[in-house]
Design a protein around this motif. Structure first.
Motif, PDB file in Angstrom:
ATOM      1  N   SER A 127       0.811  -1.220   0.000  1.00 43.20           N
ATOM      2  CA  SER A 127       0.000   0.000   0.000  1.00 43.20           C
ATOM      3  C   SER A 127       0.848   1.275   0.000  1.00 43.20           C
ATOM      4  CB  SER A 127      -0.976  -0.063   1.174  1.00 43.20           C
ATOM      5  OG  SER A 127      -0.872   1.017   2.024  1.00 43.20           O
ATOM      6  N   ALA A 128       2.014   1.258   0.666  1.00 44.65           N
ATOM      7  CA  ALA A 128       2.866   2.461   0.709  1.00 44.65           C
ATOM      8  C   ALA A 128       3.429   2.771  -0.684  1.00 44.65           C
ATOM      9  CB  ALA A 128       3.989   2.270   1.714  1.00 44.65           C
TER      10      ALA A 128
ATOM     11  N   TYR B 269       0.621   4.046  -2.834  1.00 47.07           N
ATOM     12  CA  TYR B 269       0.298   5.437  -2.490  1.00 47.07           C
ATOM     13  C   TYR B 269       1.287   6.389  -3.172  1.00 47.07           C
ATOM     14  CZ  TYR B 269      -1.636   9.228   0.339  1.00 47.07           C
ATOM     15  OH  TYR B 269      -2.268  10.378   0.753  1.00 47.07           O
ATOM     16  N   ASP B 270       2.572   6.053  -3.134  1.00 47.56           N
ATOM     17  CA  ASP B 270       3.593   6.904  -3.779  1.00 47.56           C
ATOM     18  C   ASP B 270       3.312   7.056  -5.275  1.00 47.56           C
ATOM     19  OD1 ASP B 270       4.864   7.232  -1.391  1.00 47.56           O
ATOM     20  OD2 ASP B 270       6.561   5.920  -1.833  1.00 47.56           O
TER      21      ASP B 270
ATOM     22  N   LYS C 274       0.405   6.774  -6.793  1.00 44.25           N
ATOM     23  CA  LYS C 274      -0.801   7.590  -6.973  1.00 44.25           C
ATOM     24  C   LYS C 274      -0.483   9.069  -6.724  1.00 44.25           C
ATOM     25  CE  LYS C 274      -3.367   5.195  -4.066  1.00 44.25           C
ATOM     26  NZ  LYS C 274      -4.519   4.830  -3.239  1.00 44.25           N
ATOM     27  N   LEU C 275       0.307   9.335  -5.686  1.00 43.04           N
ATOM     28  CA  LEU C 275       0.620  10.721  -5.330  1.00 43.04           C
ATOM     29  C   LEU C 275       1.421  11.403  -6.452  1.00 43.04           C
ATOM     30  CD1 LEU C 275       0.556  13.003  -3.182  1.00 43.04           C
ATOM     31  CD2 LEU C 275       2.647  12.014  -2.220  1.00 43.04           C
TER      32      LEU C 275
ATOM     33  N   PHE D 246       6.956  16.579  -4.066  1.00 42.19           N
ATOM     34  CA  PHE D 246       6.458  15.233  -3.746  1.00 42.19           C
ATOM     35  C   PHE D 246       6.812  14.228  -4.847  1.00 42.19           C
ATOM     36  CE2 PHE D 246       2.751  16.714  -0.792  1.00 42.19           C
ATOM     37  CZ  PHE D 246       3.681  16.998   0.192  1.00 42.19           C
TER      38      PHE D 246
ATOM     39  N   LYS E 241      10.392  13.347  -4.351  1.00 41.02           N
ATOM     40  CA  LYS E 241      10.598  12.652  -3.077  1.00 41.02           C
ATOM     41  C   LYS E 241      10.138  11.195  -3.147  1.00 41.02           C
ATOM     42  CE  LYS E 241      12.402  14.795   0.422  1.00 41.02           C
ATOM     43  NZ  LYS E 241      13.607  14.210   1.040  1.00 41.02           N
ATOM     44  N   THR E 242       9.085  10.928  -3.919  1.00 39.26           N
ATOM     45  CA  THR E 242       8.514   9.586  -3.904  1.00 39.26           C
ATOM     46  C   THR E 242       9.029   8.697  -5.039  1.00 39.26           C
ATOM     47  OG1 THR E 242       6.598  10.432  -5.134  1.00 39.26           O
ATOM     48  CG2 THR E 242       6.346  10.244  -2.746  1.00 39.26           C
TER      49      THR E 242
ATOM     50  N   TYR F 150      -6.729   9.258   1.365  1.00 40.01           N
ATOM     51  CA  TYR F 150      -5.735   9.799   0.440  1.00 40.01           C
ATOM     52  C   TYR F 150      -5.738  11.316   0.488  1.00 40.01           C
ATOM     53  CZ  TYR F 150      -3.560  11.181  -3.957  1.00 40.01           C
ATOM     54  OH  TYR F 150      -2.749  11.779  -4.889  1.00 40.01           O
ATOM     55  N   THR F 151      -4.564  11.915   0.431  1.00 44.66           N
ATOM     56  CA  THR F 151      -4.479  13.353   0.160  1.00 44.66           C
ATOM     57  C   THR F 151      -3.285  13.629  -0.733  1.00 44.66           C
ATOM     58  OG1 THR F 151      -4.437  15.593   1.048  1.00 44.66           O
ATOM     59  CG2 THR F 151      -3.100  13.974   2.206  1.00 44.66           C
ATOM     60  N   SER F 152      -3.456  14.582  -1.633  1.00 47.04           N
ATOM     61  CA  SER F 152      -2.331  15.095  -2.418  1.00 47.04           C
ATOM     62  C   SER F 152      -1.919  16.413  -1.776  1.00 47.04           C
ATOM     63  CB  SER F 152      -2.761  15.326  -3.868  1.00 47.04           C
ATOM     64  OG  SER F 152      -3.657  16.413  -3.939  1.00 47.04           O
TER      65      SER F 152
ATOM     66  N   ASN G  51      -0.316   6.345   5.531  1.00 48.87           N
ATOM     67  CA  ASN G  51       0.026   6.845   4.193  1.00 48.87           C
ATOM     68  C   ASN G  51      -0.219   8.353   4.080  1.00 48.87           C
ATOM     69  OD1 ASN G  51       0.949   4.464   2.995  1.00 48.87           O
ATOM     70  ND2 ASN G  51      -1.113   3.835   2.383  1.00 48.87           N
TER      71      ASN G  51
ATOM     72  N   LYS H 146       2.425  10.291   5.997  1.00 47.33           N
ATOM     73  CA  LYS H 146       3.684  10.399   5.239  1.00 47.33           C
ATOM     74  C   LYS H 146       3.711  11.673   4.385  1.00 47.33           C
ATOM     75  CE  LYS H 146       6.501   8.196   1.774  1.00 47.33           C
ATOM     76  NZ  LYS H 146       6.568   7.184   0.732  1.00 47.33           N
ATOM     77  N   VAL H 147       2.557  12.060   3.845  1.00 46.50           N
ATOM     78  CA  VAL H 147       2.493  13.281   3.030  1.00 46.50           C
ATOM     79  C   VAL H 147       2.826  14.507   3.899  1.00 46.50           C
ATOM     80  CG1 VAL H 147       0.986  14.755   1.613  1.00 46.50           C
ATOM     81  CG2 VAL H 147       0.839  12.262   1.413  1.00 46.50           C
TER      82      VAL H 147
ATOM     83  N   LEU I  17       6.620  14.364   4.553  1.00 44.56           N
ATOM     84  CA  LEU I  17       7.399  14.805   3.391  1.00 44.56           C
ATOM     85  C   LEU I  17       7.436  16.330   3.310  1.00 44.56           C
ATOM     86  CD1 LEU I  17       6.216  12.413   0.506  1.00 44.56           C
ATOM     87  CD2 LEU I  17       8.483  12.468   1.542  1.00 44.56           C
TER      88      LEU I  17
END
Lengths: 143, 112
Positions: free
Chosen positions: A34-35, A38-39, A41-42, A112, A115-116, B52-54, B83, B86-87, B90
């Motif tokens: 999942s981590a 998530y990266d 998707k972000l 971001f 970073k990801t 989720y968040t951007s 998750n 983490k945003v 960062l």
């Protein structure tokens, strides 16, 4: 062996959730944690948001193409658009000592992405602008 | 994305359910600005169901926090999923924002 998936949608903000769901489903089918998912998707979301809000500024929104390529040691996310080209760059890290009042709360999108992701590449071609994001996997995708 | 609001003593809990991105975060900004305009400055963001968040969602929460602090209040965040956390990490904002393990602890932080 690698496997590839593609989805094409209009370059509008509604597409962000569609592309995230597409990445989610692809990661789940391949057992990607999942981590990492998530990266992916972000980084995709930040890149597509930039294209939708800036890349197609003053133009009719065109297409946005998301390609996913799963290889044993990495996932490659490619975003293709047909708007104004924008060469990405790695911005400075935010100043961790500054207080909330002194900080700019925007401009985190590119930060971001860098970073990801492990590698960021950009190409402008006759077939559109291509942002290529590579994320290394620290395990092998099951066959 | 869904937003629910509940008054708990001197604090107001705002539960954010689903995903925050460039499409949905303006809704959150509008909602939080409305709370602040009505005099509810002790806000708690219940993020237990925020999947989720951007950076767009992050920006909405940070701007609301700035605004709330200028009014003598705050936006305190409860039950943030790993998750999503983490945003925040960062961005480097974890030292400036206040995080709580759950809503009752965040509510208690406004007392006394």
């Amino acid at each position: 062996m690698s496997d590839k998936l593609r989805i094409t949608r209009a370059a509008q903000l509604e597409t962000l959730a569609v592309f995230r769901d597409f990445i989610d489903a692809a990661c789940q089918r391949r057992g990607i944690d999942s981590a990492t998912c998530y990266d992916l998707k972000l980084a995709m979301d930040e890149a597509c948001t930039n294209v939708i809000t800036h890349g197609y500024a003053g133009m009719n929104p065109g297409s946005l193409i998301l390609d996913l390529e799963f290889a044993p040691q990495q996932v490659v996310v490619t975003i293709t658009d047909f708007g104004h080209p924008f060469e990405p760059y790695e911005p400075d890290a935010p100043d961790a000592r500054a207080g909330l009042e002194d900080r700019d709360t925007g401009g985190f999108g590119l930060f971001f992405i860098y970073k990801t992701m492990d590698h960021v590449d950009y190409q402008t071609t006759e077939e559109g602008n291509r942002l290529i994001l590579t994320k290394k996997l620290n395990w092998t995708v099951p066959a | 994305m869904d937003i629910k609001q509940e008054d708990r003593g001197t604090a107001t809990v705002v539960s954010i359910v689903g995903s925050l991105d460039a499409m949905t975060s303006p809704q959150l900004t509008e909602f939080l600005n409305g709370q602040l305009a009505e005099g509810r400055a002790n806000l708690i963001g219940d993020l237990a169901a925020l999947e989720y968040t951007s950076s767009a969602g992050l920006r909405a929460l940070l701007n609301a926090t700035k605004e709330a602090r200028q009014r003598g209040g705050d936006v305190r965040l409860a039950a943030v999923q790993p998750n999503v956390k983490k945003v925040f990490e960062l961005s480097g904002f974890t030292s400036i924002l206040k995080f709580y393990s759950d809503v009752p602890t965040a509510v208690a932080s406004y007392k006394g």
